[in-house]
Scaffold this active site. Structure first.
Site, PDB file in Angstrom:
ATOM      1  N   ASP A  32       0.397  -0.956   0.249  1.00  0.00           N
ATOM      2  CA  ASP A  32      -0.035  -0.148   0.289  1.00  0.00           C
ATOM      3  C   ASP A  32       1.173   1.520   0.047  1.00  0.00           C
ATOM      4  O   ASP A  32       2.055   1.586   0.857  1.00  0.00           O
ATOM      5  CB  ASP A  32      -0.829   0.166   1.068  1.00  0.00           C
ATOM      6  CG  ASP A  32      -2.219   0.504   1.310  1.00  0.00           C
ATOM      7  OD1 ASP A  32      -3.150   0.229   1.001  1.00  0.00           O
ATOM      8  OD2 ASP A  32      -2.058   2.254   0.609  1.00  0.00           O
ATOM      9  N   ASP A  33       0.465   2.222  -0.882  1.00  0.00           N
ATOM     10  CA  ASP A  33       1.741   3.740  -0.454  1.00  0.00           C
ATOM     11  C   ASP A  33       0.740   4.277   0.178  1.00  0.00           C
ATOM     12  O   ASP A  33       1.391   5.395   0.633  1.00  0.00           O
ATOM     13  CB  ASP A  33       1.412   4.373  -1.938  1.00  0.00           C
ATOM     14  CG  ASP A  33      -0.250   4.646  -2.399  1.00  0.00           C
ATOM     15  OD1 ASP A  33      -0.934   4.392  -2.103  1.00  0.00           O
ATOM     16  OD2 ASP A  33      -0.083   4.795  -3.847  1.00  0.00           O
ATOM     17  N   ASP A  52       4.015   1.604  -4.528  1.00  0.00           N
ATOM     18  CA  ASP A  52       3.066   2.420  -5.473  1.00  0.00           C
ATOM     19  C   ASP A  52       3.454   1.395  -6.220  1.00  0.00           C
ATOM     20  O   ASP A  52       3.978   0.714  -7.005  1.00  0.00           O
ATOM     21  CB  ASP A  52       4.117   3.998  -5.962  1.00  0.00           C
ATOM     22  CG  ASP A  52       2.893   3.881  -6.849  1.00  0.00           C
ATOM     23  OD1 ASP A  52       1.598   3.455  -7.900  1.00  0.00           O
ATOM     24  OD2 ASP A  52       2.441   5.299  -6.884  1.00  0.00           O
ATOM     25  N   ILE A  78     -10.248   5.327  -5.363  1.00  0.00           N
ATOM     26  CA  ILE A  78     -11.762   4.679  -5.469  1.00  0.00           C
ATOM     27  C   ILE A  78     -12.845   6.243  -6.290  1.00  0.00           C
ATOM     28  O   ILE A  78     -13.845   5.574  -5.743  1.00  0.00           O
ATOM     29  CB  ILE A  78     -11.977   3.886  -4.846  1.00  0.00           C
ATOM     30  CG1 ILE A  78     -11.456   4.839  -3.160  1.00  0.00           C
ATOM     31  CG2 ILE A  78     -11.041   2.874  -4.362  1.00  0.00           C
ATOM     32  CD1 ILE A  78     -12.471   4.610  -1.902  1.00  0.00           C
ATOM     33  N   TYR A 143     -13.777   6.390 -13.566  1.00  0.00           N
ATOM     34  CA  TYR A 143     -13.488   5.911 -12.489  1.00  0.00           C
ATOM     35  C   TYR A 143     -13.790   3.927 -13.063  1.00  0.00           C
ATOM     36  O   TYR A 143     -13.490   3.037 -12.850  1.00  0.00           O
ATOM     37  CB  TYR A 143     -14.275   5.542 -11.051  1.00  0.00           C
ATOM     38  CG  TYR A 143     -13.648   4.848 -10.054  1.00  0.00           C
ATOM     39  CD1 TYR A 143     -12.937   4.510  -9.151  1.00  0.00           C
ATOM     40  CD2 TYR A 143     -15.340   4.108 -10.076  1.00  0.00           C
ATOM     41  CE1 TYR A 143     -13.022   3.256  -8.462  1.00  0.00           C
ATOM     42  CE2 TYR A 143     -15.363   2.702  -8.342  1.00  0.00           C
ATOM     43  CZ  TYR A 143     -14.137   2.308  -8.017  1.00  0.00           C
ATOM     44  OH  TYR A 143     -14.146   1.283  -8.070  1.00  0.00           O
ATOM     45  N   PHE A 203     -29.393  13.003  -0.196  1.00  0.00           N
ATOM     46  CA  PHE A 203     -29.094  13.954  -1.417  1.00  0.00           C
ATOM     47  C   PHE A 203     -30.092  13.748  -2.040  1.00  0.00           C
ATOM     48  O   PHE A 203     -30.748  12.297  -1.627  1.00  0.00           O
ATOM     49  CB  PHE A 203     -27.565  13.436  -1.946  1.00  0.00           C
ATOM     50  CG  PHE A 203     -26.263  14.015  -0.664  1.00  0.00           C
ATOM     51  CD1 PHE A 203     -26.350  15.330  -1.708  1.00  0.00           C
ATOM     52  CD2 PHE A 203     -25.828  14.042  -1.095  1.00  0.00           C
ATOM     53  CE1 PHE A 203     -25.200  16.727  -0.574  1.00  0.00           C
ATOM     54  CE2 PHE A 203     -24.592  13.906   0.060  1.00  0.00           C
ATOM     55  CZ  PHE A 203     -24.455  14.860  -0.066  1.00  0.00           C
ATOM     56  N   GLY A 270     -25.524  12.933 -11.599  1.00  0.00           N
ATOM     57  CA  GLY A 270     -24.481  11.803 -12.283  1.00  0.00           C
ATOM     58  C   GLY A 270     -24.646  10.901 -11.194  1.00  0.00           C
ATOM     59  O   GLY A 270     -24.305   9.762 -11.711  1.00  0.00           O
TER      60      GLY A 270
END
Ligand SMILES: NC(=O)c1ccc[n+]([C@@H]2O[C@H](COP(=O)([O-])OP(=O)(O)OC[C@H]3O[C@@H](n4cnc5c(N)ncnc54)[C@H](O)[C@@H]3O)[C@@H](O)[C@H]2O)c1
Length: 307
Positions: A32-33, A52, A78, A143, A203, A270
């Site tokens: 993991d970075d 990385d 993500i 994504y 929302f 969206g």
């Protein structure tokens, strides 16, 4: 399986995968970075490599040294919003990172490569709900596209080099250790607000639905994918829709906090109205199905966010 490499192992889902592997007696090297992951998420007992996944040299030397029985690739950018505002970074981590790791796995002769992808962000506003794997791929943001390209790289490495790969398309995962400061992770955000004495911001009308899967169940699917030699893409979902208002109601009941009432904000552009995955194939091919009822998973998660 004796040894596994888990990329994104200091992240939310990756740390649950590492937990489960260790419970099964599998030695874990987490890569993991720490860009969004945290050292504290790492289970005691896992080895940690701060690297990385785009670093070809580091990935090649790691995999040829560790010689894992499986690589579980969860490291990713993500954030849907960030994928729009920083499209190059999203593609770099999710596409180049995946290609780099696949190549390192091929060179090291890794027998099994499990790629963790997304369902909701791939299928977009699907016509069929719960959505099966053969539904049209219509990403609504970079994504979804970058995760999809990662899937295609896995398929290509399978055909071109005979590397055994499998993709899991996860629904909306929730549970302890999810980042409550991100844009996603509505359960984590609500749990944190509840403990802080705040109301949940909803929302739109709050009737938009998602398929919420407990992180422990998702980790179980990842392990099942590592053990099997099946290839292709499999949805990981419960096949049941829950609305944002359902989450608020359940959290209110569980906490007894009658003032935990929605504070409505404008709908987010969206955002898909409905998202829910048909995981029949994962049941048939991997013997996996989600076993944690939403209410039970929410209770554990709420408890884990207590200050
Ligand atoms: N959370 C969900 O509901 C969900 C749904 C569908 C798919 N997924 C997928 O599951 C995986 C894990 O997501 P998560 O929710 O645990 O998010 P997360 O942000 O907690 O985990 C991602 C991890 O990857 C690490 N990382 C990012 N870029 C890296 C890089 N270049 N090199 C090494 N490490 C890097 C981060 O530090 C982090 O620890 C991702 O591949 C994501 O696309 C998540």
């Amino acid at each position: 399986m004796r040894t596994a490499v888990v990329t994104g192992g200091a992240g939310f889902i990756g740390s649950h995968v590492a937990d489960r592997l260790l419970e099964e007696g599998v030695a874990v090297v987490a890569v993991d970075d720490l860009s969004t992951g945290r050292r504290e998420n790492l289970p005691a007992g896992a080895d940690f490599e701060e690297s990385d996944v785009r670093d070809a040299e580091a990935m090649r030397s790691l995999l040829s040294r560790v010689r894992p029985d499986a690589v579980f690739h969860l490291a990713a950018q993500i954030s849907v919003t960030r994928s729009v505002s920083e499209v190059e970074y999203d593609a770099d981590v999710n596409v180049r990172g995946t290609a780099t790791l696949l190549e390192a796995a091929r060179l090291a002769g890794v027998p099994r490569f499990v790629y963790v992808s997304t369902g909701g962000a791939l299928y977009g506003e699907a016509d069929v709900v719960p959505t099966p794997e053969d539904a049209p791929i219509e990403p609504l943001a970079p994504y979804g596209l970058s995760k999809w390209v990662g899937e295609r790289y896995c398929d290509l490495y399978e055909r071109l080099h005979g590397l055994s790969t499998l993709t899991l398309r996860l629904a909306n995962i929730y549970g302890p250790r999810q980042d409550p400061h991100g844009e996603a992770g509505v359960v984590a955000i609500f749990c944190q607000r509840l403990h802080a004495g705040q109301r949940p911001v909803v929302f739109g009308d709050g009737r938009q639905t998602r398929d919420y899967v407990y992180a422990g169940d998702a980790a179980e699917a990842v392990l099942a994918a590592g053990r099997s030699d099946t290839t292709g893409a499999f949805n990981v979902g419960r096949g049941e829709e829950a609305s944002v208002l359902d989450l608020v109601d359940t959290l209110r009941e569980l906490s007894g906090r009658d003032d935990f009432q929605p504070e409505h904000a404008p709908e987010r552009p969206g955002e898909a109205r409905r998202s829910c995955l048909d995981a029949t194939r994962a049941g048939e091919a991997l013997g996996w199905r989600a076993t944690t009822p939403l209410r039970d998973g929410l209770a554990v998660t709420l408890e884990s966010f207590a200050p």
